[in-house]
Scaffold this active site. Structure first.
Site, PDB file in Angstrom:
ATOM      1  N   HIS B 233       0.911  -1.253  -0.081  1.00  0.00           N
ATOM      2  CA  HIS B 233       0.044  -0.001  -0.072  1.00  0.00           C
ATOM      3  C   HIS B 233       0.772   1.276  -0.043  1.00  0.00           C
ATOM      4  O   HIS B 233       0.592   2.043  -0.825  1.00  0.00           O
ATOM      5  CB  HIS B 233      -1.080   0.179   1.133  1.00  0.00           C
ATOM      6  CG  HIS B 233      -2.061   1.407   0.749  1.00  0.00           C
ATOM      7  ND1 HIS B 233      -3.056   1.065  -0.182  1.00  0.00           N
ATOM      8  CD2 HIS B 233      -2.123   2.279   1.367  1.00  0.00           C
ATOM      9  CE1 HIS B 233      -3.712   2.231  -0.060  1.00  0.00           C
ATOM     10  NE2 HIS B 233      -3.103   2.947   0.641  1.00  0.00           N
ATOM     11  N   TYR B 237       1.217   5.144  -2.364  1.00  0.00           N
ATOM     12  CA  TYR B 237       1.608   6.299  -2.119  1.00  0.00           C
ATOM     13  C   TYR B 237       2.872   7.062  -2.684  1.00  0.00           C
ATOM     14  O   TYR B 237       3.234   8.022  -2.862  1.00  0.00           O
ATOM     15  CB  TYR B 237       1.347   6.546  -0.541  1.00  0.00           C
ATOM     16  CG  TYR B 237      -0.254   6.534  -0.327  1.00  0.00           C
ATOM     17  CD1 TYR B 237      -0.775   7.913  -0.506  1.00  0.00           C
ATOM     18  CD2 TYR B 237      -0.742   5.505   0.159  1.00  0.00           C
ATOM     19  CE1 TYR B 237      -2.166   7.883  -0.558  1.00  0.00           C
ATOM     20  CE2 TYR B 237      -2.326   5.704   0.398  1.00  0.00           C
ATOM     21  CZ  TYR B 237      -2.832   6.783  -0.129  1.00  0.00           C
ATOM     22  OH  TYR B 237      -4.034   6.890   0.261  1.00  0.00           O
ATOM     23  N   HIS B 384     -10.025   0.439 -11.048  1.00  0.00           N
ATOM     24  CA  HIS B 384      -9.399   1.539  -9.957  1.00  0.00           C
ATOM     25  C   HIS B 384      -8.002   1.899 -10.248  1.00  0.00           C
ATOM     26  O   HIS B 384      -7.785   3.192 -10.413  1.00  0.00           O
ATOM     27  CB  HIS B 384      -9.604   0.829  -8.749  1.00  0.00           C
ATOM     28  CG  HIS B 384      -9.056   1.731  -7.660  1.00  0.00           C
ATOM     29  ND1 HIS B 384      -9.506   2.805  -7.139  1.00  0.00           N
ATOM     30  CD2 HIS B 384      -8.098   1.407  -6.696  1.00  0.00           C
ATOM     31  CE1 HIS B 384      -8.781   3.278  -6.056  1.00  0.00           C
ATOM     32  NE2 HIS B 384      -7.881   2.524  -5.939  1.00  0.00           N
ATOM     33  N   PHE B 385      -7.132   1.030 -10.270  1.00  0.00           N
ATOM     34  CA  PHE B 385      -5.699   1.484 -10.153  1.00  0.00           C
ATOM     35  C   PHE B 385      -5.220   1.976 -11.519  1.00  0.00           C
ATOM     36  O   PHE B 385      -4.247   2.684 -11.811  1.00  0.00           O
ATOM     37  CB  PHE B 385      -4.661   0.490  -9.618  1.00  0.00           C
ATOM     38  CG  PHE B 385      -4.844  -0.799 -10.111  1.00  0.00           C
ATOM     39  CD1 PHE B 385      -3.876  -1.125 -11.413  1.00  0.00           C
ATOM     40  CD2 PHE B 385      -5.059  -2.002  -9.503  1.00  0.00           C
ATOM     41  CE1 PHE B 385      -3.858  -2.237 -11.975  1.00  0.00           C
ATOM     42  CE2 PHE B 385      -4.897  -3.102 -10.372  1.00  0.00           C
ATOM     43  CZ  PHE B 385      -4.218  -3.246 -11.304  1.00  0.00           C
ATOM     44  N   HIS B 386      -6.145   1.670 -12.629  1.00  0.00           N
ATOM     45  CA  HIS B 386      -5.864   2.306 -13.942  1.00  0.00           C
ATOM     46  C   HIS B 386      -6.437   3.786 -14.047  1.00  0.00           C
ATOM     47  O   HIS B 386      -5.807   4.418 -14.776  1.00  0.00           O
ATOM     48  CB  HIS B 386      -6.468   1.502 -15.050  1.00  0.00           C
ATOM     49  CG  HIS B 386      -5.461   0.439 -15.482  1.00  0.00           C
ATOM     50  ND1 HIS B 386      -5.554  -0.780 -14.963  1.00  0.00           N
ATOM     51  CD2 HIS B 386      -4.543   0.290 -16.595  1.00  0.00           C
ATOM     52  CE1 HIS B 386      -4.416  -1.441 -15.531  1.00  0.00           C
ATOM     53  NE2 HIS B 386      -3.869  -1.137 -16.266  1.00  0.00           N
ATOM     54  N   ARG B 449     -10.383 -10.396 -12.222  1.00  0.00           N
ATOM     55  CA  ARG B 449      -9.272  -9.574 -12.735  1.00  0.00           C
ATOM     56  C   ARG B 449      -8.178 -10.521 -13.030  1.00  0.00           C
ATOM     57  O   ARG B 449      -8.344 -11.862 -12.936  1.00  0.00           O
ATOM     58  CB  ARG B 449      -8.863  -8.637 -11.759  1.00  0.00           C
ATOM     59  CG  ARG B 449      -8.211  -9.219 -10.573  1.00  0.00           C
ATOM     60  CD  ARG B 449      -7.571  -8.181  -9.558  1.00  0.00           C
ATOM     61  NE  ARG B 449      -6.453  -7.685  -9.977  1.00  0.00           N
ATOM     62  CZ  ARG B 449      -5.609  -7.281  -8.867  1.00  0.00           C
ATOM     63  NH1 ARG B 449      -5.888  -7.168  -7.572  1.00  0.00           N
ATOM     64  NH2 ARG B 449      -4.398  -6.527  -9.246  1.00  0.00           N
ATOM     65  N   ARG B 450      -7.092 -10.475 -13.803  1.00  0.00           N
ATOM     66  CA  ARG B 450      -5.945 -11.372 -13.732  1.00  0.00           C
ATOM     67  C   ARG B 450      -6.321 -12.542 -14.535  1.00  0.00           C
ATOM     68  O   ARG B 450      -5.737 -13.679 -14.110  1.00  0.00           O
ATOM     69  CB  ARG B 450      -5.408 -11.573 -12.474  1.00  0.00           C
ATOM     70  CG  ARG B 450      -4.651 -10.419 -11.771  1.00  0.00           C
ATOM     71  CD  ARG B 450      -4.028 -10.664 -10.497  1.00  0.00           C
ATOM     72  NE  ARG B 450      -2.746  -9.951 -10.423  1.00  0.00           N
ATOM     73  CZ  ARG B 450      -1.979  -9.751  -9.401  1.00  0.00           C
ATOM     74  NH1 ARG B 450      -2.372 -10.807  -8.364  1.00  0.00           N
ATOM     75  NH2 ARG B 450      -1.019  -9.068  -9.338  1.00  0.00           N
TER      76      ARG B 450
END
Ligand SMILES: [Cu+2]
Lengths: 167, 563, 45
Positions: B233, B237, B384-386, B449-450
């Site tokens: 995590h 950041y 989300h993380f894209h 996913r994946r």
């Protein structure tokens, strides 16, 4: 350090919303018992059959009471073992009446797998050494895809079966 | 040690230093690796969305999970880390300077990271490490994969030591002065990164390498995952904070304004240091072996890390509004019009900021304890993380590239490249809107996913996912066009743009700005609080995990096609 | 909206940030709405 008056308003509102979310989640988790699965029950990953629930004859769907079922599953790359039917064929489809309470208990014999009945809240990581378990009420009728949603190797996307919830 | 550019005591400390040629070469080396990675990783992404559309098969027996591993490792770990370390070095050089010795040590950092990257990359390309970038045990990759990753991390530590030394020497030469804002931010980010990467380094060095070499028979899977996510995590950041550096301290200069508040910017970075690390359980919410009460405690800590982002949002809008009003744009939203929409140095990061609105909201949902079961390991998470890393962070990095590369190569950002950059940003935004939007919806419908293409036995659900996977293929193809454009722009700015001087924009404080409190630089206290929070969040559950450990796991290499 | 006397005397130099307040307010609303929608889906399953 100086905060603009409006920034104070904004942070009060923002933090207030976060606190509200947490109170709702905490109430659900601690009072209604809707924690994500976390039982910490261990098992020897190289000898899962030693556990009563995961003996070959106890796999698959078992009715324990009126509207109460247990589903025991052994996952391995790249399939879910639900045991065999009366003719000795591997089961790859289970049917559950709508509204039944079902306890899913899943273990893996090898690597990490996922256990997700797509479109429901049954979604667990299955890790070597632990029994993943979750009790749910099956409230939506229909045919659901039960699939592995954690990468487990080259056949990961072929690891699935179906669950029918009938009226 | 002889500092280049000795700043005389009566000189304005806010004055920016010049970057000498030899240093520029170092920083550009990081950028070369970053943009080569962008191209390779982007190509892998294109292949993935095409495979998942169901109408394309990979040639030459290349495996889907092999290209997925390349995509994740080279974009999430290599591109980001090289860009960030390189960019942060330029910030330090501009604000506090770099000595010759520091430059030599920095080259060492670069080469350790690069050799590590090459070792890992070769292992993956040989098909010996299709374990994805999270390399979850007990899937076993070739030991070289783990050794290469360890080298990359060690290289970043060398860079961190250089950064801390740079600030330390500056402070010694400027007693009583507050450190430059950007140097302060870089230092925070590297402290956070160092403390966090100790976790993954421990997992790799103590668990994975001996186990993959056969010296240890079994591995404790849950311990390895917990150490990974203790790092995983803060990793996000570590990507985000350099973007925030640009938002806080560079964007105001580009739009013709001043810093909104030096102290609030620093405060938000200190809060990020505190709350980025003790939150890894929110990636492990659906795991069987962790006590749910501790999961919830880390969920609460995760919600704390949202607060500095709320502060950042306010600060950005305020910067825009104050600057606009000063330029004479009145009304409630008149200030919005003054923003330099035709300047790609602003426009690209701005689109990145926009993406962070749904990105941040999605993040809050993901971290919401039991609600995580709704989205965990569905392609919603990929969507989300894209938005966060692949739009917010990367568009801000692109926005930096437009001025940083010409600044380093002694060239100019021309009008035509600026225009192309605006077009590139729009292409990226549109492509991502389609791809990430489709991923979010398909994820809510349960799509995993994946996963390579599969019809899941032809269930109705799987059929309904098909259209979204097609949309992802369209969005992904548009994004690949964006990558080609960006690589072209990079080459142009590096080798072909006209010679000249491009500004390195760093915002200044208002003349009458409120002084930043001295306690803001109480580094020992910040580090102590950070460690205390980590110990609070992890000690009891970690001891619990170890005490209640099941028998360990032997390595499995055949599932990844590697026996 | 006129700044009231109290604010004016307390923070004479405080800039006008009405647009900012509305903008972050919209942002907050977006977060609350998306969270509520997903939470409702969670409850319905
Ligand atoms: Cu699997």
């Amino acid at each position: 350090m100086h905060f603009h008056k409006f920034e104070k308003i904004w942070l009060t509102f923002g933090i207030g919303a976060l606190v509200l979310f947490l109170v709702i989640l905490g109430y659900g988790a601690f009072y209604l018992g809707t924690h994500p699965q976390s039982h910490g029950v261990t098992i020897d990953p190289q000898n899962v059959e030693a556990h009563e629930a995961f003996k070959p004859e106890n796999l698959g769907l078992t009715k324990v009471d009126e509207d109460r079922y247990i589903v025991n599953v052994v996952a391995s790359a790249f399939h879910y073992d639900f045991g065999v039917d009366a003719d000795g064929n591997a089961i790859n489809h289970i049917e559950i009446p709508k509204g039944a309470t079902v306890l899913f208990q899943v273990v893996t014999k090898d690597v990490i797998h996922g256990f997700n009945i797509a479109g429901t809240n049954v979604n667990m990581m299955v890790e070597p050494g632990y029994i993943s378990s979750m009790e749910v009420e099956m409230n939506q009728a229909g045919e659901f895809t039960l699939l592995c949603n954690e990468y487990c190797g080259i056949g990961h996307h072929m690891m699935y079966t179906t669950v029918e919830v009938y009226q | 040690m002889a500092l280049r550019n000795v700043v005389l005591p009566n000189e304005d400390p806010r004055q920016l230093l010049a970057i000498p040629k030899q240093e520029a070469k170092l920083y550009m080396s990081f950028m070369y690796v970053a943009f080569i990675s962008l191209f390779i990783g982007g190509l892998m992404g294109l292949l993935q969305v095409l495979v998942r559309s169901g109408s394309f098969t990979l040639p030459f027996g290349i495996g889907y999970y092999q290209i997925l591993t390349v995509h994740g490792v080279i974009l999430a770990l290599v591109l980001t880390t090289f860009f960030i370390i390189g960019f942060q070095f330029t910030l330090m050089s501009k604000t506090v300077g770099m000595s010759v010795k520091q430059r030599k040590v920095s080259w060492l950092a670069f080469w350790i990271m690069t050799i590590g990257t090459l070792v890992t990359a070769v292992t993956i390309l040989l098909g010996k490490a299709s374990v994805l970038y999270t390399f979850y045990a007990p899937l076993k990759a070739h030991p070289a994969f783990y050794i290469g990753l360890a080298l990359v991390i060690v290289g970043t530590w060398v860079a961190a030591f250089v950064n801390w030394r740079q600030l330390y020497l500056w402070k010694k030469g400027h007693p009583g002065e507050k450190s430059p804002l950007l140097a302060f931010m870089v230092t925070i980010n590297m402290i956070m990164w160092f403390i966090a990467s100790l976790g993954v380094a421990a997992a790799v060095l103590v668990q994975f390498i001996p186990w993959s070499l056969g010296y240890a028979e079994t591995i404790n899977v849950l311990v390895s995952r917990t150490l990974f996510w203790y790092f995983g995590h803060p990793l996000v950041y570590f990507w985000l904070l350099p973007a925030y550096m640009a938002w806080y301290a560079i964007i105001p200069k580009i739009i013709g304004g001043k810093l909104f508040s030096d102290s609030l910017a620093r405060l938000s970075f200190v809060l990020f240091l505190f709350f980025s690390i003790p939150v890894g359980f929110h990636h492990q919410l659906t795991e069987p072996g962790i006590d749910p009460t501790w999961k919830f405690i880390q969920v609460v800590l995760t919600f704390m890390v949202i607060i500095p982002s709320l502060m950042t949002a306010f600060s950005l809008f305020a910067t825009f509004e104050i600057t606009g009003r000063r330029k004479g744009y009145g009304g409630l939203f008149g200030w919005f019009k003054h923003l330099p929409w035709k300047d790609v140095r602003f426009f690209a990061p701005f689109v990145g900021m926009l993406a962070f609105i749904p990105g941040g909201a999605g993040g809050i949902i993901n971290a919401s304890h039991q609600v995580n079961t709704l989205v965990h390991n569905t392609i919603w998470v990929t969507g989300h993380f894209h938005l966060t890393v692949a739009t917010t962070v990367i568009l801000t990095f692109f926005g930096i590239t437009y001025w940083l590369i010409p600044h380093l190569t002694g060239r100019k950002l021309t009008k035509s490249v600026n225009r192309l950059g605006i077009f590139q940003t729009i292409v990226w935004g549109v492509g991502m809107l389609i791809m990430s939007g489709a991923m979010h919806i398909q994820g809510l419908l349960g799509g995993p996913r994946r996963s390579a293409y599969s019809d899941y036995g032809g269930t109705e659900q799987a059929v309904s996912w098909g259209a979204y996977q097609m949309a992802q293929a369209i969005g992904g193809t548009i994004l690949f066009v964006g990558i080609i454009l960006m690589v072209y722009i990079f080459i142009k700015l590096t080798f072909f743009s006209p010679k000249g001087v491009e500004e390195f924009p760093v915002a200044e404080e208002e003349e009458n700005a409120e002084p930043t409190p001295k306690w803001m630089e109480n580094w020992k206290l910040w580090i102590a609080i950070t460690i205390a929070l980590i110990l609070f969040a992890y000690t009891i559950p970690f001891v619990d995990i170890i005490q209640n450990s099941p028998p360990g796991s032997v390595p499995f290499d055949w599932p990844i096609g590697n026996s | 909206m006129k700044q009231n006397g109290k604010t004016y005397t307390n923070h004479e130099k405080e800039p006008n940030l009405k647009g900012t307040l509305l903008s972050v307010g919209a942002l907050g609303l977006f977060i609350v709405i998306s969270w509520t929608v997903v939470f409702a889906i969670f409850l319905s399953r």
